[in-house]
Scaffold this motif. Structure first.
Motif, PDB file in Angstrom:
ATOM      1  N   GLY A 119     -34.418 -17.326  26.901  1.00 56.74           N
ATOM      2  CA  GLY A 119     -35.555 -17.177  26.205  1.00 56.74           C
ATOM      3  C   GLY A 119     -35.672 -15.974  25.805  1.00 56.74           C
ATOM      4  O   GLY A 119     -35.769 -15.669  24.358  1.00 56.74           O
ATOM      5  N   ALA A 120     -35.533 -14.855  26.188  1.00 54.37           N
ATOM      6  CA  ALA A 120     -35.929 -13.389  25.920  1.00 54.37           C
ATOM      7  C   ALA A 120     -34.672 -12.831  25.020  1.00 54.37           C
ATOM      8  O   ALA A 120     -35.161 -12.325  23.930  1.00 54.37           O
ATOM      9  N   PHE A 121     -33.635 -13.215  25.193  1.00 59.63           N
ATOM     10  CA  PHE A 121     -32.225 -12.766  24.248  1.00 59.63           C
ATOM     11  C   PHE A 121     -32.551 -13.678  23.056  1.00 59.63           C
ATOM     12  O   PHE A 121     -32.149 -12.924  22.071  1.00 59.63           O
ATOM     13  N   THR A 122     -32.885 -14.881  22.979  1.00 63.62           N
ATOM     14  CA  THR A 122     -33.269 -15.519  21.853  1.00 63.62           C
ATOM     15  C   THR A 122     -34.145 -14.949  20.874  1.00 63.62           C
ATOM     16  O   THR A 122     -33.991 -15.057  19.684  1.00 63.62           O
ATOM     17  N   VAL A 123     -35.112 -14.275  21.209  1.00 65.06           N
ATOM     18  CA  VAL A 123     -36.028 -13.889  20.121  1.00 65.06           C
ATOM     19  C   VAL A 123     -36.526 -12.348  20.649  1.00 65.06           C
ATOM     20  O   VAL A 123     -37.478 -11.808  19.954  1.00 65.06           O
ATOM     21  N   TYR A 124     -35.541 -11.618  21.043  1.00 66.09           N
ATOM     22  CA  TYR A 124     -35.768 -10.295  21.126  1.00 66.09           C
ATOM     23  C   TYR A 124     -35.885  -9.537  19.693  1.00 66.09           C
ATOM     24  O   TYR A 124     -36.637  -8.673  19.649  1.00 66.09           O
ATOM     25  N   PRO A 125     -35.048  -9.878  18.668  1.00 67.37           N
ATOM     26  CA  PRO A 125     -35.151  -9.465  17.510  1.00 67.37           C
ATOM     27  C   PRO A 125     -36.570  -9.402  16.631  1.00 67.37           C
ATOM     28  O   PRO A 125     -37.149  -8.548  16.241  1.00 67.37           O
ATOM     29  N   ILE A 126     -37.190 -10.452  17.038  1.00 71.03           N
ATOM     30  CA  ILE A 126     -38.722 -10.715  16.726  1.00 71.03           C
ATOM     31  C   ILE A 126     -39.604  -9.760  17.404  1.00 71.03           C
ATOM     32  O   ILE A 126     -40.589  -9.436  16.910  1.00 71.03           O
ATOM     33  N   ALA A 138     -43.381  -7.994   7.888  1.00 74.71           N
ATOM     34  CA  ALA A 138     -42.472  -8.307   8.921  1.00 74.71           C
ATOM     35  C   ALA A 138     -41.181  -8.373   8.153  1.00 74.71           C
ATOM     36  O   ALA A 138     -40.043  -7.659   8.643  1.00 74.71           O
ATOM     37  N   PHE A 139     -41.059  -8.913   6.813  1.00 73.17           N
ATOM     38  CA  PHE A 139     -39.503  -8.870   6.311  1.00 73.17           C
ATOM     39  C   PHE A 139     -39.199  -7.472   6.091  1.00 73.17           C
ATOM     40  O   PHE A 139     -38.099  -7.252   6.072  1.00 73.17           O
ATOM     41  N   ASP A 140     -40.282  -6.815   5.428  1.00 73.45           N
ATOM     42  CA  ASP A 140     -39.726  -5.318   4.976  1.00 73.45           C
ATOM     43  C   ASP A 140     -39.346  -4.574   6.408  1.00 73.45           C
ATOM     44  O   ASP A 140     -38.522  -3.668   6.113  1.00 73.45           O
ATOM     45  N   CYS A 141     -39.923  -4.681   7.497  1.00 75.64           N
ATOM     46  CA  CYS A 141     -39.587  -4.194   8.757  1.00 75.64           C
ATOM     47  C   CYS A 141     -38.011  -4.562   9.043  1.00 75.64           C
ATOM     48  O   CYS A 141     -37.115  -3.660   9.390  1.00 75.64           O
ATOM     49  N   VAL A 142     -37.753  -5.610   8.819  1.00 74.65           N
ATOM     50  CA  VAL A 142     -36.380  -6.340   9.287  1.00 74.65           C
ATOM     51  C   VAL A 142     -35.436  -5.566   8.406  1.00 74.65           C
ATOM     52  O   VAL A 142     -34.155  -5.144   8.677  1.00 74.65           O
ATOM     53  N   LYS A 143     -35.687  -5.404   7.042  1.00 74.99           N
ATOM     54  CA  LYS A 143     -34.765  -5.050   6.204  1.00 74.99           C
ATOM     55  C   LYS A 143     -34.557  -3.475   6.356  1.00 74.99           C
ATOM     56  O   LYS A 143     -33.569  -2.942   6.212  1.00 74.99           O
ATOM     57  N   LYS A 144     -35.633  -2.658   6.629  1.00 69.16           N
ATOM     58  CA  LYS A 144     -35.467  -1.246   6.982  1.00 69.16           C
ATOM     59  C   LYS A 144     -34.666  -0.929   8.157  1.00 69.16           C
ATOM     60  O   LYS A 144     -33.894   0.009   8.283  1.00 69.16           O
ATOM     61  N   VAL A 145     -35.196  -1.760   9.394  1.00 69.08           N
ATOM     62  CA  VAL A 145     -34.554  -1.433  10.615  1.00 69.08           C
ATOM     63  C   VAL A 145     -33.000  -1.801  10.185  1.00 69.08           C
ATOM     64  O   VAL A 145     -32.056  -1.049  10.903  1.00 69.08           O
ATOM     65  N   GLU A 166     -30.958   1.873  10.720  1.00 69.07           N
ATOM     66  CA  GLU A 166     -30.844   2.069  12.205  1.00 69.07           C
ATOM     67  C   GLU A 166     -29.496   1.428  12.721  1.00 69.07           C
ATOM     68  O   GLU A 166     -29.369   1.206  14.103  1.00 69.07           O
ATOM     69  N   GLY A 167     -28.440   1.025  11.914  1.00 70.21           N
ATOM     70  CA  GLY A 167     -27.318   0.607  12.695  1.00 70.21           C
ATOM     71  C   GLY A 167     -27.020  -1.049  12.398  1.00 70.21           C
ATOM     72  O   GLY A 167     -26.206  -1.236  13.212  1.00 70.21           O
ATOM     73  N   GLY A 168     -27.681  -1.658  11.698  1.00 72.21           N
ATOM     74  CA  GLY A 168     -27.434  -3.267  11.350  1.00 72.21           C
ATOM     75  C   GLY A 168     -27.710  -4.113  12.539  1.00 72.21           C
ATOM     76  O   GLY A 168     -28.988  -3.698  13.174  1.00 72.21           O
ATOM     77  N   ILE A 169     -27.088  -4.943  12.944  1.00 70.41           N
ATOM     78  CA  ILE A 169     -27.371  -6.022  13.981  1.00 70.41           C
ATOM     79  C   ILE A 169     -27.810  -5.396  15.146  1.00 70.41           C
ATOM     80  O   ILE A 169     -29.027  -5.758  15.953  1.00 70.41           O
ATOM     81  N   PHE A 171     -31.458  -4.222  16.320  1.00 68.79           N
ATOM     82  CA  PHE A 171     -32.448  -5.523  16.750  1.00 68.79           C
ATOM     83  C   PHE A 171     -32.247  -5.465  18.224  1.00 68.79           C
ATOM     84  O   PHE A 171     -33.367  -6.370  18.653  1.00 68.79           O
ATOM     85  N   TYR A 172     -31.270  -5.148  18.696  1.00 64.78           N
ATOM     86  CA  TYR A 172     -31.139  -5.515  20.307  1.00 64.78           C
ATOM     87  C   TYR A 172     -31.190  -4.152  21.158  1.00 64.78           C
ATOM     88  O   TYR A 172     -30.953  -4.253  22.348  1.00 64.78           O
ATOM     89  N   ARG A 173     -32.015  -3.020  20.665  1.00 68.98           N
ATOM     90  CA  ARG A 173     -32.090  -1.720  21.326  1.00 68.98           C
ATOM     91  C   ARG A 173     -33.189  -2.173  22.451  1.00 68.98           C
ATOM     92  O   ARG A 173     -34.116  -2.456  22.179  1.00 68.98           O
ATOM     93  N   GLY A 174     -32.661  -1.989  23.640  1.00 70.24           N
ATOM     94  CA  GLY A 174     -33.659  -2.162  24.867  1.00 70.24           C
ATOM     95  C   GLY A 174     -33.667  -3.377  25.409  1.00 70.24           C
ATOM     96  O   GLY A 174     -34.447  -3.820  26.225  1.00 70.24           O
TER      97      GLY A 174
END
Length: 693
Positions: free
Chosen positions: A359-366, A389-396, A400-403, A406-409
């Motif tokens: 469950g955690a891995f599935t939604v970690y980017p969110i 949120a959409f602006d945040c997704v685009k800037k990250v 910060e290195g692509g996909i 979103f899985y940092r940490g």
């Protein structure tokens, strides 16, 4: 009668009066062919056939168990399928029989075919007497076929009055009442209107033995204890017969009464109130209600009106396959000691950890986006980096290195989520079990809230260190870019930087968030499963999709309503930058944010939190329940309960109609078909090898 004539007449009898048979589809033909080939064991000149035993294997419901309806009694249905009366059923015969079962009135069609010996499409006096007489002659209770009741339906002996299909259905439905009347008169030798308890037991076993559990059948003589005379009146016999006849109605009324009861227990008056409220033209008499309570309470000796019973008490009367709770299930439960309890809890921890990780891995980017939005200070000029949120997704993604960004940490999250979810799920189940009434299976709302709150409180010991490390890692990329700091470091660096005490910074905010969240979530989840999807009703087991929807919807209000506590927690646990307000604690942080940034700031990232928490907990609990059912701890409660058969029938509708057709005949005599089975066995043997055309 020739074979061909008999065959065509039988088909005509089946199809006349009720319209053309429904044509089977290709998928049904394939299924019937597989069933036939699987069971057919007689090969004559290259053609396969079913004998009696093989036919029973093919058509009897798989969940019947043959404990209330004897296996050999299904041979009655073999007589219907064996059109050419040769002791064998061909594939064409089997297809005709299966097609008959598709009819909505298949049960009565089967019964009619049994009595229509000459396949003429009608039943006369001699046919009815011959078939019924053969099946009740060993019962020890004679039946007078010359009675007025028979004459009303069939006319006098030698007359030409015959019954078509529709008339026969009414005759067979009313036969049990006349059988009861004659049986009572047969045993009431002195005509005083009473029979002995043993005679009452004999009558009920004969006409309704297949509908009652062994427990009720054994205790039938105790009905005499309801009156001082220690005998049983005709009124009591009819009252008991009415209960059996309308057992489905009784069950529905009991269920409604129990659902409306605050404690899951009901009295006779509660049942009669439901009768008055839900039955327009019928009802149950006080005598009938008292008889229901007498057998449900196992003859406790208390006055019926003073007993408040649970739904479990009524099961022995409602379910013919009911067994007392002294079986293998009880033995297995009794053998479980301290080691088994510890082992089962450890097993649940593993299942909870696996489910939580998925469950955690599935939604970690969110979750990362939610954290970034909650941490930006809207009262500081230049502080707002993300518009939404959409602006945040685009800037990250771009900065910060692509996909991977979103899985940092995510690693410490996965490592820490196992004990966190295990603690939450285990504590909730443990407290719920302790606060649940063992007799009714009911748990009050306050107890559900306490169980959820305890689960949320206990998990903070693991959640707080996990979340503070996760937040620092999720914000590391942003701080490195804004302040020109060194490249983001890993989880170990954060742990060394904070120390043991620092890992519990913001723990009060974590408690303010997790306790209400779990109180709302687990309570809503339990009611979604039970009240919306009907889990447990007649043994219903929810599918993965239903579990996922129930868990996901339950997480929505819990996630959004606890967003203010999550915002304060995020601010307390994130690393403050120069010029930012430093909060002294949860209360100070709550009011400071509301004063400086407005109340709306407390709900920053609320939608993202719903989008993240709802699917995360949906996936986590759905996966956990599936894993727990698929891989129960050996000897644990879930594995033990799996030993007990469910009452819900998963047999297809044609098998049910075949069984119901037999039950219509068994209402005439619980021995119906046994005599015919013995005759068939002597005539054809177990596996006939040949026959004459």
């Amino acid at each position: 009668m020739s074979t061909d004539k008999g065959s065509s007449s039988a088909i005509g009898a089946i199809t006349s009066t009720a319209g053309a048979l429904i044509k089977p589809g290709e998928s049904e033909l394939h299924r019937w062919k597989r069933t036939f080939d699987k069971n057919a064991g007689v090969d004559i000149d290259g053609e396969k056939f079913l004998n009696v035993d093989q036919f029973i294997n093919a058509i009897a419901p798989t969940d019947e168990g043959f404990n209330r309806i004897k296996r050999q009694q299904y041979s009655v249905l073999f007589q219907v399928a064996d059109i050419k009366k040769r002791g064998l059923v061909s594939f064409n015969d089997f297809v005709l029989f299966e097609t008959l079962l598709k009819r909505p009135d298949a049960d009565y069609q089967l019964a009619f075919s049994v009595f229509d010996v000459d396949a003429s499409g009608t039943i006369d006096y001699e046919e009815f007497k011959h078939v019924m007489g053969n099946n009740i002659k060993d019962s020890g209770i004679p039946f007078n076929f010359e009675c007025d009741w028979s004459k009303l339906y069939l006319g006098k002996r030698g007359k030409t009055h015959t019954l078509d299909y529709s008339q026969f259905t009414q005759l067979i439905k009313g036969f049990q009442g006349e059988r009861l009347r004659q049986a009572f008169h047969f045993f009431d030798k002195d005509g005083d209107g009473y029979i002995s308890p043993d005679e009452f037991q004999h009558i009920i076993t004969e006409v309704a033995g297949h509908k009652l559990s062994e427990s009720v059948l054994t205790r039938l003589p105790t009905l005499c204890t309801m009156n001082p005379g220690r005998k049983i009146s005709y009124s009591e016999v009819i009252a008991f017969s009415n209960i059996i006849r309308d057992m489905d109605v009784v069950e529905r009324l009991l269920l409604r009464a129990v659902r409306k009861s605050k404690d899951g227990r009901i009295s006779v008056s509660d049942f009669l109130d439901q009768c008055a409220a839900n039955l327009r033209y019928g009802g149950f008499t006080p005598m009938e209600a008292n008889i229901i309570w007498h057998f449900a309470s196992r003859g406790s000796g208390l006055l019926a009106g003073s007993q408040r019973l649970t739904m479990a008490d009524f099961e022995q009367l409602l379910d013919a396959k009911w067994n007392p709770p002294t079986d293998v299930v009880t033995e297995l439960k009794g053998s479980r000691g301290f080691v088994h309890e510890v082992g089962e809890n450890a097993w649940n921890f593993v299942m909870g950890g696996i489910a939580g990780g998925i469950g955690a891995f599935t939604v970690y980017p969110i979750d990362l986006v939610k954290t970034r939005l909650q941490n930006q200070r809207s009262n500081v000029v230049g502080e707002v980096m993300y518009r939404n949120a959409f602006d945040c997704v685009k800037k990250v993604y771009h900065n910060e290195g692509g996909i991977r960004a979103f899985y940092r940490g995510v690693l410490p999250q996965l490592v820490g989520v196992a004990p966190e979810k295990a603690i939450k799920i285990t504590v909730n189940e443990l407290v719920r079990k302790k606060l649940t009434d063992p007799e009714t299976g009911r748990i009050p709302l306050w107890a559900e809230l306490v169980a959820g709150g305890a689960a949320g409180g206990c998990q903070v010991a693991v959640t707080n260190p996990l979340e503070i490390v996760k937040i620092r890692l999720q914000m590391a990329g942003e701080m490195a870019r804004m302040e020109g700091a060194a490249a983001p470091r890993g989880a170990l660096h954060v742990v060394k930087q904070l120390g043991i005490v620092g890992l519990y910074k913001g723990a009060s905010a974590c408690l303010w968030r997790d306790i209400p969240f779990s109180m709302i979530y687990f309570t809503a989840y339990a009611h979604m499963k039970k009240d919306w999807f009907g889990e447990g009703k007649r043994g219903k087991v929810l599918s993965f999709g239903e579990l996922l929807i129930a868990a996901g919807i339950s997480g929505m209000p819990a996630a959004y309503l606890t967003t203010p506590a999550d915002v304060v927690k995020t601010r307390l646990q994130s690393q403050s930058r120069a010029g930012q307000t430093v909060y002294k604690g949860f209360i100070d942080g709550f009011f400071t944010i509301a004063r400086e940034e407005g109340p709306r700031a407390l709900f920053k990232g609320g939608i993202a939190r719903v989008i993240r928490s709802s699917p995360q907990f949906g996936v986590t609990l759905a996966v956990y329940e599936v894993l727990s059912k698929r891989f129960p701890y050996p000897g644990g409660e879930k594995a033990v309960e799996a030993v007990r058969p469910t009452h819900e029938s998963h047999t297809d509708i044609s098998r049910i109609r075949a069984r119901n057709g037999l039950r219509i005949l068994l209402d005439c005599s619980s021995r119906f078909g046994i005599h015919n089975a013995d005759v068939a066995a002597k005539a054809f043997g177990a596996y006939p090898r040949s026959f004459s055309g």
